[in-house]
Design a protein around this motif. Structure first.
Motif, PDB file in Angstrom:
ATOM      1  N   GLY A  13       0.801  -1.215   0.000  1.00  0.00           N
ATOM      2  CA  GLY A  13       0.000   0.000   0.000  1.00  0.00           C
ATOM      3  C   GLY A  13       0.831   1.261   0.000  1.00  0.00           C
ATOM      4  N   HIS A  14       0.330   2.309   0.625  1.00  0.00           N
ATOM      5  CA  HIS A  14       0.958   3.618   0.570  1.00  0.00           C
ATOM      6  C   HIS A  14       2.043   3.762   1.637  1.00  0.00           C
ATOM      7  CE1 HIS A  14      -2.550   4.611  -1.826  1.00  0.00           C
ATOM      8  NE2 HIS A  14      -3.276   4.125  -0.857  1.00  0.00           N
ATOM      9  N   GLN A  60      -2.606  12.654 -10.324  1.00  0.00           N
ATOM     10  CA  GLN A  60      -2.989  11.247 -10.174  1.00  0.00           C
ATOM     11  C   GLN A  60      -2.020  10.503  -9.259  1.00  0.00           C
ATOM     12  OE1 GLN A  60      -4.523   9.193 -13.857  1.00  0.00           O
ATOM     13  NE2 GLN A  60      -3.769  11.039 -14.826  1.00  0.00           N
ATOM     14  N   ARG A  61      -0.807  11.039  -9.142  1.00  0.00           N
ATOM     15  CA  ARG A  61       0.193  10.384  -8.294  1.00  0.00           C
ATOM     16  C   ARG A  61      -0.042  10.645  -6.815  1.00  0.00           C
ATOM     17  NH1 ARG A  61       0.845  10.544 -13.826  1.00  0.00           N
ATOM     18  NH2 ARG A  61       2.543   9.175 -14.442  1.00  0.00           N
ATOM     19  N   HIS A  70      -8.596  12.428  -8.043  1.00  0.00           N
ATOM     20  CA  HIS A  70      -7.738  13.606  -8.114  1.00  0.00           C
ATOM     21  C   HIS A  70      -7.659  14.134  -9.546  1.00  0.00           C
ATOM     22  CE1 HIS A  70      -6.241  13.814  -4.012  1.00  0.00           C
ATOM     23  NE2 HIS A  70      -6.197  12.497  -4.008  1.00  0.00           N
ATOM     24  N   HIS A  71      -7.582  13.233 -10.498  1.00  0.00           N
ATOM     25  CA  HIS A  71      -7.544  13.609 -11.907  1.00  0.00           C
ATOM     26  C   HIS A  71      -8.766  14.456 -12.266  1.00  0.00           C
ATOM     27  CE1 HIS A  71      -6.948  13.250 -16.225  1.00  0.00           C
ATOM     28  NE2 HIS A  71      -8.078  12.566 -16.361  1.00  0.00           N
ATOM     29  N   GLY A 167      -2.972  10.067 -17.768  1.00  0.00           N
ATOM     30  CA  GLY A 167      -2.823  11.053 -18.815  1.00  0.00           C
ATOM     31  C   GLY A 167      -3.689  10.843 -20.036  1.00  0.00           C
ATOM     32  N   ALA A 168      -4.444   9.760 -20.093  1.00  0.00           N
ATOM     33  CA  ALA A 168      -5.215   9.463 -21.298  1.00  0.00           C
ATOM     34  C   ALA A 168      -6.707   9.701 -21.118  1.00  0.00           C
ATOM     35  CB  ALA A 168      -4.969   8.011 -21.716  1.00  0.00           C
ATOM     36  N   GLY A 169      -7.119  10.326 -20.035  1.00  0.00           N
ATOM     37  CA  GLY A 169      -8.538  10.467 -19.755  1.00  0.00           C
ATOM     38  C   GLY A 169      -9.093  11.833 -20.092  1.00  0.00           C
TER      39      GLY A 169
END
Length: 484
Positions: A13-14, A60-61, A70-71, A167-169
């Motif tokens: 996880g984080h 997104q990171r 977030h995006h 990056g593709a959204g």
């Protein structure tokens, strides 16, 4: 697509740590409990100075399990900064589709990977035998369903954003790519199964609740304010809407507040208190966000099965709001069901396959705010830009920050109830973990990889000396953390 389960993962996880300090008074009674989130987040400074068009991808990171939220929060702000006031119907529906997919994926991770070990194996079971693999051994069908539900949510996001994901959204003013008919058909073939699994999981939670209703109702129970976004007719809206707040008794504190005006009703001052309702001040104005808050702030869910389940869950309170920490799990599962039903409805909408992806552009702005409901709670992104379209100022209020005082209150209640009066025990440590994990903060201390919750609990006497303590390390082991 859902017939082949993927391998069970036990990732860590984080990054981040949790620390709980229990302060005793001169009589040896619990005087104060404080949860400290030991994590460095420098994203606001990292974003400042960057070109605006880089921001929706860069943020997104921020979170490994809810990057889409977030995006979208960032791109909603950048829509306004770039001069787009409205989206095309297809673009908005594609954004909603990937957002709902994020809800299914994230809620499935929390429920089946982080929470099931607590609920199904018991809070007092050995921590090194309380993980996803252990659940899979004892409850293989539930574990498989959880993995496949998570996979379905990921496939929804991938269908919209593409195989590269980041990056593709979404882009300011619309979307980069249309949804293919083949992807739509594959998702449509599986969504009804996800809906059925979610309803079945709710019945499992009900049966667990019935084994000890008093415990499940009152574990970590502390009344508090609640905030969330609501749309037309008071319906819960994950993507857009206006801010509404209700107090611990369910009385509306404010309603219809435009997201761009959130600083008029909410305050975030330096210090440990966290965000709060401005009119009530830091002491009385703390609030909850996330599933349990959202289901009680809204008036209804627009999907039939999920609204039935929402009413069924809230009926446990007999007309009063629910404040028991463990109710977050049932609320989260109701939201997963709601998201799956919304996905099904969008997949049946012919506009979803359209190719009109970019809106007409208007006058740009220097400042904008993007607000969205992330799986863990309301998420605020605020940006100011300069003449060169670079970010001059970035302010983020993430869901974990919004829940700071709520988590503190829950941990305080659990510590007071399970502290034996002399020392920190593994049982107390385990119950504190359960309280924190119900909120699912974006930290390593929320993970449940084989019980590996990096968390320490210290007992401090009235003179300020550490007299007892335990630490759960990244290896899942428990060790004493009292200075020698």
């Amino acid at each position: 697509m859902l017939s082949e389960p993927v391998a069970l993962s036990e990732d860590a996880g984080h990054e981040g740590r949790g620390k709980v300090t229990i302060q005793l008074d001169s009589r040896g009674q619990v005087h104060h409990v404080d949860l400290q989130i030991l994590a460095l987040r420098g994203f606001e400074e990292f974003i400042e100075g960057r070109p605006c068009d880089e921001v929706p991808e860069a943020v997104q990171r921020l979170c490994g399990t809810c990057p889409v939220s977030h995006h979208l929060a960032a791109v909603k702000a950048m829509d306004r900064i770039a001069g787009y006031d409205r989206l095309t119907p297809t673009a908005e529906k594609l954004r909603r589709l990937m957002h709902f997919g994020q809800f299914v994926q994230s809620h499935a991770v929390h429920l089946y990977h982080l929470t099931e070990p607590d609920l199904l194996l018991g809070f007092d079971s050995e921590t090194n035998r309380r993980g996803l693999v252990d659940v899979a051994r004892s409850f293989p069908q539930l574990a498989t369903e959880g993995v496949l539900m998570r996979r379905f949510g990921q496939e929804v996001v991938r269908a919209v954003m593409g195989p590269r994901l980041a990056g593709a959204g979404a882009v300011p003013g619309g979307m980069r790519r249309a949804l293919s008919r083949e992807s739509r058909d594959l998702l449509r073939a599986d969504v009804d199964q996800v809906i059925d699994w979610a309803v079945g999981a709710l019945r499992v939670l009900e049966r667990l609740h019935d084994t000890n209703p008093a415990f499940y109702d009152h574990f970590g129970e502390v009344g508090g304010n609640m905030i969330g976004l609501v749309g037309r007719g008071g319906a819960l809206d994950f993507y857009t809407g206006r801010l509404r707040a209700r107090d611990a008794l369910g009385v509306t504190l404010f309603d219809g507040v435009a997201p761009a005006a959130y600083r008029g009703v909410l305050a975030e001052e330096p210090g440990p208190g966290g965000p709060h309702i401005r009119a009530l001040g830091p002491e009385a104005g703390w609030y909850r966000v996330g599933p349990l808050a959202r289901l009680q702030v809204c008036d209804l869910l627009t999907s039939e099965k999920a609204e039935t389940e929402r009413q069924r869950l809230l009926a446990v309170g007999g007309g009063k709001p629910l404040h028991g920490t463990l109710f977050y799990h049932g609320a989260r599962l109701v939201e997963l069901l709601h998201a799956a039903e919304l996905i099904r409805d969008l997949l049946d909408d012919p506009e979803l396959l359209g190719h009109d992806l970019m809106a007409d552009r208007g006058a740009p702005q220097r400042e904008a705010i993007g607000v969205i409901e992330a799986p863990r709670g309301t998420l605020f992104h605020r940006y100011e830009v300069d003449d060169d379209a670079r970010v001059r100022r970035c302010e983020l209020i993430i869901s974990t920050a919004n829940n700071t005082q709520a988590m503190n209150a829950a941990v305080r209640k659990v510590a007071a109830e399970y502290f034996d009066g002399s020392e920190i025990t593994e049982g107390l440590l385990g119950h504190i973990e359960v309280a924190i994990r119900a909120y699912d903060p974006c930290l390593a201390c929320a993970t449940h990889a084989l019980g590996q919750m990096p968390l320490s609990v210290e007992l401090i006497d009235a003179a300020g000396a550490v007299v007892s303590g335990l630490r759960r390390g990244a290896d899942g082991g428990v060790s004493c953390c009292v200075p020698s």
